[in-house]
Design a protein around this motif. Structure first.
Motif, PDB file in Angstrom:
ATOM      1  N   ALA A   1     -40.624  70.952 -31.964  1.00 37.04           N
ATOM      2  CA  ALA A   1     -39.532  71.872 -32.290  1.00 37.04           C
ATOM      3  C   ALA A   1     -38.265  71.119 -32.673  1.00 37.04           C
ATOM      4  O   ALA A   1     -37.500  71.572 -33.530  1.00 37.04           O
ATOM      5  N   ALA A   2     -38.044  69.955 -32.052  1.00 33.77           N
ATOM      6  CA  ALA A   2     -36.853  69.158 -32.340  1.00 33.77           C
ATOM      7  C   ALA A   2     -37.039  68.279 -33.580  1.00 33.77           C
ATOM      8  O   ALA A   2     -36.094  67.624 -34.005  1.00 33.77           O
ATOM      9  N   GLY A   3     -38.244  68.260 -34.117  1.00 32.73           N
ATOM     10  CA  GLY A   3     -38.508  67.431 -35.290  1.00 32.73           C
ATOM     11  C   GLY A   3     -38.488  65.946 -34.985  1.00 32.73           C
ATOM     12  O   GLY A   3     -38.196  65.129 -35.860  1.00 32.73           O
ATOM     13  N   ILE A   4     -38.818  65.590 -33.752  1.00 34.21           N
ATOM     14  CA  ILE A   4     -38.785  64.184 -33.331  1.00 34.21           C
ATOM     15  C   ILE A   4     -40.134  63.524 -33.605  1.00 34.21           C
ATOM     16  O   ILE A   4     -41.178  64.022 -33.185  1.00 34.21           O
ATOM     17  N   SER A   5     -40.082  62.413 -34.305  1.00 30.44           N
ATOM     18  CA  SER A   5     -41.279  61.643 -34.603  1.00 30.44           C
ATOM     19  C   SER A   5     -41.848  61.075 -33.310  1.00 30.44           C
ATOM     20  O   SER A   5     -41.120  60.463 -32.515  1.00 30.44           O
ATOM     21  N   HIS A   6     -43.136  61.288 -33.093  1.00 32.73           N
ATOM     22  CA  HIS A   6     -43.781  60.809 -31.872  1.00 32.73           C
ATOM     23  C   HIS A   6     -45.279  60.664 -32.096  1.00 32.73           C
ATOM     24  O   HIS A   6     -45.810  61.171 -33.087  1.00 32.73           O
ATOM     25  N   THR A   7     -45.921  59.972 -31.204  1.00 33.37           N
ATOM     26  CA  THR A   7     -47.374  59.852 -31.220  1.00 33.37           C
ATOM     27  C   THR A   7     -47.909  60.434 -29.917  1.00 33.37           C
ATOM     28  O   THR A   7     -47.224  60.410 -28.897  1.00 33.37           O
ATOM     29  N   VAL A   8     -49.114  60.963 -29.981  1.00 30.38           N
ATOM     30  CA  VAL A   8     -49.743  61.575 -28.812  1.00 30.38           C
ATOM     31  C   VAL A   8     -50.933  60.710 -28.411  1.00 30.38           C
ATOM     32  O   VAL A   8     -51.745  60.345 -29.252  1.00 30.38           O
TER      33      VAL A   8
ATOM     34  N   LYS B   1     -38.681  72.920 -17.369  1.00 27.10           N
ATOM     35  CA  LYS B   1     -38.203  74.306 -17.278  1.00 27.10           C
ATOM     36  C   LYS B   1     -36.684  74.380 -17.357  1.00 27.10           C
ATOM     37  O   LYS B   1     -36.127  75.307 -17.940  1.00 27.10           O
ATOM     38  N   THR B   2     -36.011  73.423 -16.746  1.00 28.25           N
ATOM     39  CA  THR B   2     -34.554  73.349 -16.728  1.00 28.25           C
ATOM     40  C   THR B   2     -34.161  71.929 -17.106  1.00 28.25           C
ATOM     41  O   THR B   2     -34.808  70.973 -16.670  1.00 28.25           O
ATOM     42  N   LEU B   3     -33.125  71.786 -17.902  1.00 24.63           N
ATOM     43  CA  LEU B   3     -32.629  70.458 -18.240  1.00 24.63           C
ATOM     44  C   LEU B   3     -31.893  69.883 -17.030  1.00 24.63           C
ATOM     45  O   LEU B   3     -30.983  70.522 -16.496  1.00 24.63           O
ATOM     46  N   HIS B   4     -32.329  68.722 -16.574  1.00 28.58           N
ATOM     47  CA  HIS B   4     -31.722  68.058 -15.427  1.00 28.58           C
ATOM     48  C   HIS B   4     -30.983  66.810 -15.903  1.00 28.58           C
ATOM     49  O   HIS B   4     -31.384  66.204 -16.894  1.00 28.58           O
TER      50      HIS B   4
ATOM     51  N   LEU C   1     -42.412  57.527 -28.359  1.00 30.80           N
ATOM     52  CA  LEU C   1     -41.273  57.866 -29.203  1.00 30.80           C
ATOM     53  C   LEU C   1     -40.207  56.797 -29.035  1.00 30.80           C
ATOM     54  O   LEU C   1     -40.290  55.960 -28.132  1.00 30.80           O
ATOM     55  N   SER C   2     -39.212  56.817 -29.897  1.00 33.73           N
ATOM     56  CA  SER C   2     -38.149  55.818 -29.769  1.00 33.73           C
ATOM     57  C   SER C   2     -37.295  56.155 -28.547  1.00 33.73           C
ATOM     58  O   SER C   2     -37.141  57.329 -28.194  1.00 33.73           O
ATOM     59  N   PRO C   3     -36.728  55.131 -27.907  1.00 35.68           N
ATOM     60  CA  PRO C   3     -35.879  55.414 -26.745  1.00 35.68           C
ATOM     61  C   PRO C   3     -34.661  56.260 -27.114  1.00 35.68           C
ATOM     62  O   PRO C   3     -34.225  57.091 -26.314  1.00 35.68           O
ATOM     63  N   THR C   4     -34.123  56.093 -28.299  1.00 34.76           N
ATOM     64  CA  THR C   4     -32.967  56.906 -28.691  1.00 34.76           C
ATOM     65  C   THR C   4     -33.361  58.369 -28.859  1.00 34.76           C
ATOM     66  O   THR C   4     -32.580  59.269 -28.505  1.00 34.76           O
ATOM     67  N   ASP C   5     -34.564  58.614 -29.368  1.00 32.51           N
ATOM     68  CA  ASP C   5     -35.035  60.000 -29.465  1.00 32.51           C
ATOM     69  C   ASP C   5     -35.291  60.590 -28.083  1.00 32.51           C
ATOM     70  O   ASP C   5     -35.021  61.771 -27.842  1.00 32.51           O
ATOM     71  N   LEU C   6     -35.799  59.773 -27.155  1.00 31.02           N
ATOM     72  CA  LEU C   6     -36.008  60.243 -25.781  1.00 31.02           C
ATOM     73  C   LEU C   6     -34.669  60.641 -25.164  1.00 31.02           C
ATOM     74  O   LEU C   6     -34.554  61.697 -24.527  1.00 31.02           O
ATOM     75  N   LEU C   7     -33.660  59.826 -25.374  1.00 29.54           N
ATOM     76  CA  LEU C   7     -32.335  60.156 -24.857  1.00 29.54           C
ATOM     77  C   LEU C   7     -31.794  61.437 -25.487  1.00 29.54           C
ATOM     78  O   LEU C   7     -31.198  62.277 -24.809  1.00 29.54           O
TER      79      LEU C   7
ATOM     80  N   VAL D   1     -33.520  64.047 -26.801  1.00 28.26           N
ATOM     81  CA  VAL D   1     -34.259  65.242 -26.414  1.00 28.26           C
ATOM     82  C   VAL D   1     -34.039  65.618 -24.946  1.00 28.26           C
ATOM     83  O   VAL D   1     -34.211  66.775 -24.556  1.00 28.26           O
ATOM     84  N   THR D   2     -33.616  64.650 -24.131  1.00 27.53           N
ATOM     85  CA  THR D   2     -33.366  64.918 -22.706  1.00 27.53           C
ATOM     86  C   THR D   2     -31.872  64.977 -22.387  1.00 27.53           C
ATOM     87  O   THR D   2     -31.516  65.208 -21.234  1.00 27.53           O
ATOM     88  N   SER D   3     -31.035  64.761 -23.375  1.00 23.55           N
ATOM     89  CA  SER D   3     -29.578  64.647 -23.158  1.00 23.55           C
ATOM     90  C   SER D   3     -29.280  63.591 -22.099  1.00 23.55           C
ATOM     91  O   SER D   3     -28.396  63.746 -21.266  1.00 23.55           O
ATOM     92  N   GLY D   4     -30.057  62.506 -22.139  1.00 23.40           N
ATOM     93  CA  GLY D   4     -29.958  61.477 -21.122  1.00 23.40           C
ATOM     94  C   GLY D   4     -28.962  60.384 -21.421  1.00 23.40           C
ATOM     95  O   GLY D   4     -28.391  60.299 -22.516  1.00 23.40           O
ATOM     96  N   THR D   5     -28.758  59.549 -20.406  1.00 21.19           N
ATOM     97  CA  THR D   5     -27.930  58.353 -20.513  1.00 21.19           C
ATOM     98  C   THR D   5     -28.754  57.164 -20.056  1.00 21.19           C
ATOM     99  O   THR D   5     -29.872  57.332 -19.542  1.00 21.19           O
ATOM    100  N   THR D   6     -28.219  55.965 -20.232  1.00 23.89           N
ATOM    101  CA  THR D   6     -28.920  54.767 -19.771  1.00 23.89           C
ATOM    102  C   THR D   6     -28.088  54.045 -18.719  1.00 23.89           C
ATOM    103  O   THR D   6     -26.857  54.135 -18.704  1.00 23.89           O
ATOM    104  N   ALA D   7     -28.794  53.336 -17.858  1.00 21.50           N
ATOM    105  CA  ALA D   7     -28.165  52.489 -16.833  1.00 21.50           C
ATOM    106  C   ALA D   7     -29.249  51.562 -16.285  1.00 21.50           C
ATOM    107  O   ALA D   7     -30.444  51.811 -16.473  1.00 21.50           O
ATOM    108  N   ALA D   8     -28.825  50.530 -15.593  1.00 17.60           N
ATOM    109  CA  ALA D   8     -29.762  49.605 -14.941  1.00 17.60           C
ATOM    110  C   ALA D   8     -30.189  50.254 -13.629  1.00 17.60           C
ATOM    111  O   ALA D   8     -29.515  50.129 -12.611  1.00 17.60           O
ATOM    112  N   ILE D   9     -31.310  50.981 -13.660  1.00 13.91           N
ATOM    113  CA  ILE D   9     -31.760  51.732 -12.469  1.00 13.91           C
ATOM    114  C   ILE D   9     -33.114  51.251 -11.956  1.00 13.91           C
ATOM    115  O   ILE D   9     -33.618  51.784 -10.971  1.00 13.91           O
ATOM    116  N   ALA D  10     -33.737  50.286 -12.643  1.00 14.83           N
ATOM    117  CA  ALA D  10     -35.056  49.809 -12.220  1.00 14.83           C
ATOM    118  C   ALA D  10     -34.938  48.479 -11.484  1.00 14.83           C
ATOM    119  O   ALA D  10     -34.033  47.688 -11.743  1.00 14.83           O
TER     120      ALA D  10
END
Length: 165
Positions: A19-26, A116-119, A146-152, A154-163
Motif C-alpha cells: 500500500a505504501a509502494g515500498i520496494s521489498h522482497t518476500v 494494529k497500532t503504530l507504536h 527492504l532498505s533501512p530508510t524505508d523501514l524507518l 513505514v514505521t515512523s521510526g528513529t535510530t539509536a544505538a540500542i543493541a
C-alpha cells in the motif's frame, strides 16, 4: 533492491508495504517449531542471510507505554539505551500476551510493519550500514527485505544505538 513484491505473503505487514509502494522482497521459509536457534537466527539461516542483517522485533514497555525495538538477531536489546532513546526512564520487555494483542501478530512472527497500532519505534543504528535489512513479514516463516530508510519511513521510526552483543 528487487521490485515490489506481488501481494503474496498475506499478512498486514506485506499489505502495508504494498500500500505504501515500498520496494521489498518476500522470503518465506519452513519454520521448524523444534529449532533451538530462536526465531531470528532460524530465519537468517533459512533465507541464507548474515544474521547481522536480520533484525528481530521486540515489544518493550517504556514507562508503561508499549514501544518497538528492532535489533540484529545476533544481539540483545540494551533496555537502558532503549529507554533513553525514547526519553524514558525505565524499559522492560512486554509480556507475550500484551505484545500479541497490541500488534495483531504472534510471538515469533511480530513484524514492526503493519501493527494494529503504530507504536514508538527505534531501529538499531547498525541497520544504516547495510543496503537491505530483513524483518519478520508478520508470521513465523516469513521475512521481508527492504532498505533501512524505508523501514524507518513505514514505521515512523528513529535510530539509536540500542543493541549489545
Amino acid at each position: 533492491m528487487a521490485k515490489k513484491s506481488a501481494a503474496h505473503g498475506g499478512t498486514p505487514a506485506v499489505a502495508a508495504l504494498n500500500a505504501a509502494g515500498i520496494s521489498h522482497t518476500v522470503h518465506p521459509y519452513e519454520h521448524d517449531p523444534r529449532t533451538n536457534l530462536g526465531y531470528g537466527l532460524e530465519a537468517a539461516h533459512a533465507i541464507g542471510v548474515d544474521p547481522a542483517h536480520v533484525f528481530k522485533t521486540l515489544m518493550v514497555s517504556v514507562d508503561g507505554k508499549l514501544c518497538v525495538g528492532i535489533v540484529p538477531v545476533n544481539c540483545t536489546l540494551d533496555l537502558k539505551a532503549f529507554a533513553a532513546a525514547l526519553g524514558g526512564k525505565k524499559a522492560t520487555m512486554a509480556d507475550m500476551g500484551s505484545a500479541q494483542r497490541a500488534t495483531g501478530y504472534v510471538v515469533g512472527g511480530i513484524s514492526p510493519i503493519g501493527q494494529k497500532t503504530l507504536h514508538p519505534t527505534v531501529l538499531d543504528e547498525s541497520a544504516l550500514t547495510v543496503e537491505t535489512v530483513y524483518v519478520s513479514g508478520g508470521r513465523r516463516g516469513l521475512d521481508v527485505g527492504l532498505s533501512p530508510t524505508d523501514l524507518l519511513a513505514v514505521t515512523s521510526g528513529t535510530t539509536a544505538a540500542i543493541a549489545k552483543v
